[in-house]
Design a protein around this motif. Sequence first.
Motif, PDB file in Angstrom:
ATOM      1  N   TRP A   3      14.835  26.585 -40.564  1.00 50.37           N
ATOM      2  CA  TRP A   3      13.581  26.835 -39.839  1.00 50.37           C
ATOM      3  C   TRP A   3      12.914  28.162 -40.214  1.00 50.37           C
ATOM      4  O   TRP A   3      11.683  28.219 -40.246  1.00 50.37           O
ATOM      5  CB  TRP A   3      13.802  26.715 -38.329  1.00 50.37           C
TER       6      TRP A   3
ATOM      7  N   ARG B  84      10.857  27.444 -43.347  1.00 53.03           N
ATOM      8  CA  ARG B  84       9.666  26.618 -43.114  1.00 53.03           C
ATOM      9  C   ARG B  84       8.538  27.434 -42.497  1.00 53.03           C
ATOM     10  O   ARG B  84       7.365  27.256 -42.838  1.00 53.03           O
ATOM     11  CB  ARG B  84      10.049  25.416 -42.250  1.00 53.03           C
TER      12      ARG B  84
ATOM     13  N   ARG C 245      10.182  33.512 -35.520  1.00 53.69           N
ATOM     14  CA  ARG C 245      10.957  32.361 -35.955  1.00 53.69           C
ATOM     15  C   ARG C 245      12.313  32.741 -36.531  1.00 53.69           C
ATOM     16  O   ARG C 245      12.934  31.947 -37.241  1.00 53.69           O
ATOM     17  CB  ARG C 245      10.143  31.537 -36.963  1.00 53.69           C
TER      18      ARG C 245
ATOM     19  N   ARG D 215      14.032  30.870 -32.470  1.00 58.08           N
ATOM     20  CA  ARG D 215      13.098  29.771 -32.694  1.00 58.08           C
ATOM     21  C   ARG D 215      11.980  29.842 -31.655  1.00 58.08           C
ATOM     22  O   ARG D 215      11.711  28.892 -30.939  1.00 58.08           O
ATOM     23  CB  ARG D 215      13.812  28.422 -32.620  1.00 58.08           C
TER      24      ARG D 215
ATOM     25  N   HIS E  84      10.378  21.194 -37.937  1.00 56.87           N
ATOM     26  CA  HIS E  84      11.226  22.341 -37.603  1.00 56.87           C
ATOM     27  C   HIS E  84      10.441  23.654 -37.546  1.00 56.87           C
ATOM     28  O   HIS E  84      10.987  24.737 -37.801  1.00 56.87           O
ATOM     29  CB  HIS E  84      12.385  22.464 -38.591  1.00 56.87           C
ATOM     30  N   ILE E  85       9.149  23.541 -37.236  1.00 60.80           N
ATOM     31  CA  ILE E  85       8.308  24.691 -36.926  1.00 60.80           C
ATOM     32  C   ILE E  85       7.888  24.517 -35.479  1.00 60.80           C
ATOM     33  O   ILE E  85       7.819  23.399 -34.979  1.00 60.80           O
ATOM     34  CB  ILE E  85       7.087  24.760 -37.863  1.00 60.80           C
TER      35      ILE E  85
END
Length: 559
Positions: free
Chosen positions: A75, A78, A92, A105, A133-134
């Motif tokens: 993640w 990305r 992130r 996250r 996965h963002i």
Amino acid sequence: MRHLFLYSSLSILALLLVTPPSLLAEKPNIIFILADDSGFSDLGCYGSEIKTPNLDGLAKNGLMFTQFYNTGRCWPTRAALMSGYYPHMVHRDKLPDLNIVGGNRGARQPWARLLPDFLKPLGYRNYHSGKWHIDGKVLAAGFDRSLDMRNQGNFFTAKGNTVNDQPVKISGDEKDYYATTANADHAIACLQEHAEKHADQPFFHYIAFIAPHFPLHAKPEDIEKYADHYLAGWDQMRTERYQRQLDRKLHNTTLSKLEPKVGPPYKFPDAFEKLGSGEIDHPADWDDLTVEQKKFQATKMAIHAAMVDRMDHEIGRILQQLKTMEVFDNTLIFFASDNGASAEIMVRNGGHDPLASPGSAASYLCLGPGFSSACNTPFRRHKTWVHEGGISTPLIAHWPAGISSRGELRTTPSHVIDIVPTILDVLEINKPDKWNGVPIPPAPGKSLLPAFSQDIVIERDSLWWFHEGNRAIRVGDFKLVAAKDDPWELYDLSDDRAESKNLITQHPDKAAHLIGQWEQQLKQISEIAISTTPKKKPEKKRKRKQQTGKKSFTPSTAK
């Protein structure tokens, strides 16, 4: 001529209305293909024995970057890829001693726009196919269509996925379903619709395969191609891949040594009970393994190879669609991986049936540290670590209309944070300095466009890493790196990307200087993460009503 645009919804619409179709047609289409947990040497053109003719073809007729980096984990990579910032800057990934809402996250700040928001003013349609996965919804990030493969624990069902942010409805028999193929099917459907309805507009397509991420799931016919191929072991596989890399001048380093004491980054003791006596948690000498262990490990590598093979096949279908649309030559195509191959061993989702065929839906296998080391040839360690094995990825760039070089290497150190500025540079877009009146902080990436025409070094102050206590900085050819709780190590990457000769005692002044630079960059990144964090509104206290026979609740538990 460079374009500078205001980025409100009204201004975007206005620009679309006044932008001539002829100008739109001149702009290249852009595709970024991302693999998941594929090692540096997993493609044929980067030294592999796995059959990847389509990606090899892109490399043969494009560019291969030999020192391109990711963040070492899914993640964060990305977020960096789509935003152009180190993931920590946009909430992130975790920063030490900072309590950002959401942990590693969290939610990006409103100014942390993703690439589609900068492409829309030029009339670009934006598509997403695969893993997300963002944070946030996909369409809200500027994409016009999306397949979000949220089910990453079973390659043989679409259950749990979303299309355009709405849950997929499973209808009928899924006996022929396979995630990698479905990923390509969606990408092709987007392209076909684009050709039918939006042929006068350019497109950006983010195609993010789950393969070859665990669980190791593959079609039986693909596994059969590699059955028993890896019984000679990871040592021989590493030696053969390393020699091919030397022959192709991909590097000039020695081959890293296996680290028998370095196993999976996380401990799941119960997994070994479920997986049986064929599983091991370290890259032992192959000759010391039992016959059962050799067979089990070689079978896992065969499935991994089958997953990479199938991904390449499906990429070939996408490339054929571009040729059918007659846009292949003016489409800038990138390929990379989100981190190095994984040493993880676990059992999740539906569990593991030891009686099921390896690679089937009822099985749950992970590659593990032995063959992960081989997939990351010639580098050291794996996904999660920020040694070269964890952060090194292939980068292929192919664009016949814009890159005249064919089959050449590019040696400049570069990073996923460079992709956004590269694309903006290609399109002659000046990124705005504000979003809805809020200042946008300077981004750390550099445009790689100058390297499209010649093998030059893109000047930069440093490249920086931090993930779960693993940390590194690269300045020029020197790299300072340390695993969590370990002391710093210093390497000269000009001839030692294997990170085998620790120079920390020979060059204490250099090490001290780099430590200072790492800490200064940490401070700067932390300041951006903190200063642009929206303040939480204080919750209003409400009086609880006395109710008989009913549970009372506070506003926070009602959310």
